[in-house]
Design a protein around this motif. Structure first.
Motif, PDB file in Angstrom:
ATOM      1  N   GLU A  37      -3.805   7.101  -7.690  1.00 13.25           N
ATOM      2  CA  GLU A  37      -5.217   6.208  -7.758  1.00 13.25           C
ATOM      3  C   GLU A  37      -5.175   5.424  -6.667  1.00 13.25           C
ATOM      4  O   GLU A  37      -4.209   4.819  -6.100  1.00 13.25           O
ATOM      5  CB  GLU A  37      -5.471   5.453  -8.801  1.00 13.25           C
ATOM      6  N   GLU A  38      -6.194   5.480  -5.708  1.00 18.70           N
ATOM      7  CA  GLU A  38      -6.568   4.718  -4.632  1.00 18.70           C
ATOM      8  C   GLU A  38      -6.773   3.085  -5.143  1.00 18.70           C
ATOM      9  O   GLU A  38      -7.478   3.082  -5.763  1.00 18.70           O
ATOM     10  CB  GLU A  38      -7.656   5.014  -3.525  1.00 18.70           C
ATOM     11  N   GLN A  39      -5.914   2.101  -4.557  1.00 20.34           N
ATOM     12  CA  GLN A  39      -6.175   0.812  -4.948  1.00 20.34           C
ATOM     13  C   GLN A  39      -7.096   0.139  -3.715  1.00 20.34           C
ATOM     14  O   GLN A  39      -6.746  -0.056  -2.700  1.00 20.34           O
ATOM     15  CB  GLN A  39      -4.908   0.080  -4.764  1.00 20.34           C
ATOM     16  N   ASP A  81       1.440   6.330  -7.295  1.00 25.56           N
ATOM     17  CA  ASP A  81       0.420   6.265  -8.154  1.00 25.56           C
ATOM     18  C   ASP A  81      -0.964   6.900  -7.207  1.00 25.56           C
ATOM     19  O   ASP A  81      -1.067   6.559  -6.020  1.00 25.56           O
ATOM     20  CB  ASP A  81      -0.234   4.907  -8.502  1.00 25.56           C
ATOM     21  N   SER A  94       2.309   1.771  -3.594  1.00 27.09           N
ATOM     22  CA  SER A  94       1.149   1.878  -4.327  1.00 27.09           C
ATOM     23  C   SER A  94       0.659   3.451  -4.152  1.00 27.09           C
ATOM     24  O   SER A  94       0.575   4.184  -5.298  1.00 27.09           O
ATOM     25  CB  SER A  94      -0.127   1.143  -4.004  1.00 27.09           C
ATOM     26  N   ARG A 140       0.879  -1.268  -0.230  1.00 26.40           N
ATOM     27  CA  ARG A 140       0.066   0.056  -0.002  1.00 26.40           C
ATOM     28  C   ARG A 140       0.937   1.248  -0.060  1.00 26.40           C
ATOM     29  O   ARG A 140       0.623   2.095  -0.673  1.00 26.40           O
ATOM     30  CB  ARG A 140      -0.949   0.034   1.319  1.00 26.40           C
TER      31      ARG A 140
END
Length: 475
Positions: A34-36, A32, A28, A25
């Protein structure tokens, strides 16, 4: 394999999986925007399962706000990335559980500091980032502000580490990364300053006091100084003064080491022990050697000449103050003031863009000189040359340092003709691409080739190179 062994292995795998979820997390989020969803929901489950507040996963929550709600976490953030010794099989199991907890806390600090986002920054956001950066410095074993100020203290010298993601709980030593982390934090802070409402911060003494002086910040202050007044202007001047004084201390040391004249043998040597020339004394008294007594009788002592010969020199510094040369403007203004303080050195300072300004009256005070600059605009080198040439009284006793990227466009040929005339008159002409602490240098190729043919190649952009060149002239 016994049931107990199987259970321990299962728990170890569970801890490793949880820790990897948190670190994935972290990566990520860092790379990025963008929330995963899957990683976020899994991380929430891990954090709740190990008894930590879900606010750790809220990117808008500062470390300060979390510590205020959960004071018991303050001690865990302190020295968070300083590794602890591990021992025994049971200890390893407990450490794996602790590593999951540590991974959650480390992720919070790193994300709050290094995922700074984009767009306009408010004064409150800058203040929150500075607070979070302070918590990162604490986690690395330093005092708040040490790394950003480039002066890692006692804590930074310890074995600073970040728990690895492998099953063995290995610790990756970060002590070698400490010197790199400081400049990176400074760069992030400088970017936030560029994106924020600087005047709002300067108007608040508390927020202004938290700013770390840097070249990026000084550039912003110098560009905006005419729009400031009252408390904001006073705080801006205080920040500029702090930066100027810090840089001056470093440059003064370099100049003092470099600027030494030739030995003046017309001045009798000072007859003190530290100047005693022992080799020459022995050599000159060898005729007094007594072989029978095996003793040398000395009737005359010889001393080294230490007085340095200096002759009056004129140093004319011309600095391009256009937008691309801010770093050079600041460094050379400070450097000129230092040389102006040397005996028998007559220093003149000129700054230019499309107009030229004679800063010589303020050359002894770089702070006042910088306040009179007007950063930005284009280039008109011939205007600066027209102001500089009348200052040449004795060409062979004059050096002209010209700091610019030499992008003059339609003014290139007139400027070069002026430089060529100055050089052939006997003036030592030193073209410098830029004068920075990093040594970054960019010069118009058209000028670079002509300077080389003229026998005055552009010297390296590192400020130490310029100090060395001036040392040769003054010696």
């Amino acid at each position: 394999m016994t049931d107990a062994t199987t259970g321990q292995s299962h728990r170890a795998d569970l801890h490793d999986n949880r820790r990897q979820v948190l670190y994935w997390r972290l990566l990520s989020r860092l790379f990025d925007n963008e929330e995963q969803t899957t990683l976020e929901s899994a991380s929430v489950a891990v954090v709740e399962d190990i008894g930590l507040p879900p606010a750790l996963l809220d990117p808008q929550a500062s470390v300060d706000s979390i510590v205020q709600r959960h004071p018991e976490l303050a001690a865990e953030f302190e020295g968070l990335m300083v590794p602890e010794p591990q021992s025994g099989a049971d200890g390893e199991a407990r450490d794996r559980a602790a590593e999951v907890r540590r991974a959650a806390l480390v992720s919070k600090v790193l994300l709050n500091v290094f995922a700074a986002g984009s767009g306009t920054v408010s004064a409150a956001q800058l203040s929150r980032w500075q607070s979070d950066a302070g918590w990162l410095e604490r986690a690395l074993g330093c005092k708040p502000g040490e790394l950003r100020g480039g002066r890692p203290g006692g804590g930074a010298g310890r074995g600073v580490g970040l728990t690895g993601t492998g099953g063995g709980g290995a610790t990756a030593d970060l002590s070698r990364l400490i010197p790199a982390i400081g400049p990176e934090l400074g760069a992030i802070e400088a970017d936030l300053v560029r994106r924020m409402h600087l005047r709002e911060v300067l108007a608040d003494p508390r927020l202004a006091a938290q700013l770390t002086p840097s070249m990026s910040l000084i550039e912003q202050l110098l560009r905006d100084k005419n729009n400031l007044s009252g408390v904001a202007l006073a705080n801006a001047k205080a920040l500029i003064r702090r930066y100027v004084d810090d840089v001056a201390d470093v440059l003064r040391t370099q100049v003092e080491k470099a600027t030494v004249g030739a030995v003046d043998r017309s001045v009798p040597p000072k007859r003190v022990f530290r100047n005693l020339d022992l080799d020459r004394t022995i050599w000159k008294n060898l005729t007094k050697w007594s072989p029978e007594e095996e003793r040398l009788y000395v009737d005359r002592l010889f001393y080294r000449h230490t007085a340095r010969r200096t002759t009056p020199q004129r140093l004319i510094v011309v600095v391009d103050q256009s937008g691309s040369m801010v770093d050079s403007m600041v460094n050379c203004t400070i450097l000129a003031s230092i040389f102006a303080g040397l005996p028998k050195v007559d220093v003149h300072l000129i700054a230019y863009d499309t107009r030229a300004i004679d800063l010589t009256p303020w050359v002894n005070d770089p702070f006042e000189a910088l306040l009179r600059t007007n950063l930005g605009g284009g280039n008109d080198g011939p205007v600066a040359m027209a102001m500089a040439r009348p200052k040449i009284a004795e060409p062979r006793n004059t050096v002209m340092v010209w700091i610019s990227d030499f992008y003059e466009f339609d003014r290139s040929q007139p400027l070069f003709e002026g430089i060529e005339a100055v050089h052939r008159s006997g003036v030592k002409f030193i073209p410098v691409g830029s004068v920075t602490s990093s040594g970054r240098q960019e010069v118009n190729p058209w000028f670079r080739e002509r300077f080389k043919a003229l026998g005055t190649p552009v010297i390296s952009g590192h400020i130490r190179k310029l100090v060395d060149e001036l040392k040769t002239f003054l010696a």
